[in-house]
Design a protein around this motif. Structure first.
Motif: not given
Length: 83
Positions: A42-49
């Motif tokens: 998960i990369n919450l900063d980029k809003k991707i997983c």
């Protein structure tokens, strides 16, 4: 049978889950697919997983990035493999 892990009060518009409730290892459903996927990063900063199909085949290591907004439901992972 799959059970919902998230209460309705945590849902966004159109039944999309909030990224704050998503975690590595969660199984999810995504828009335009009837398959189950497991979150592996998960990369919450980029809003991707990053997800992979669940259950995954031991000879397959296919993962792909996905916008968190494409996740429609978080579910319990089944331990049963489809053979």
């Amino acid at each position: 049978m799959h059970s919902k892990l998230l209460d309705k009060k945590y849902r966004k518009n159109n039944n999309l889950i909030c990224s704050e409730n998503l975690y590595k290892g969660a199984c999810v459903n995504i828009k335009n697919s009837n398959k189950t996927f497991q979150v592996i990063g998960i990369n919450l900063d980029k809003k991707i997983c990053w997800v992979r199909e669940w259950p995954f085949a031991s000879n397959s290591k296919k993962t792909f990035a996905l916008e968190i907004s494409k996740i429609t439901l978080q579910i319990f992972c089944s331990n049963q493999s489809s053979e």
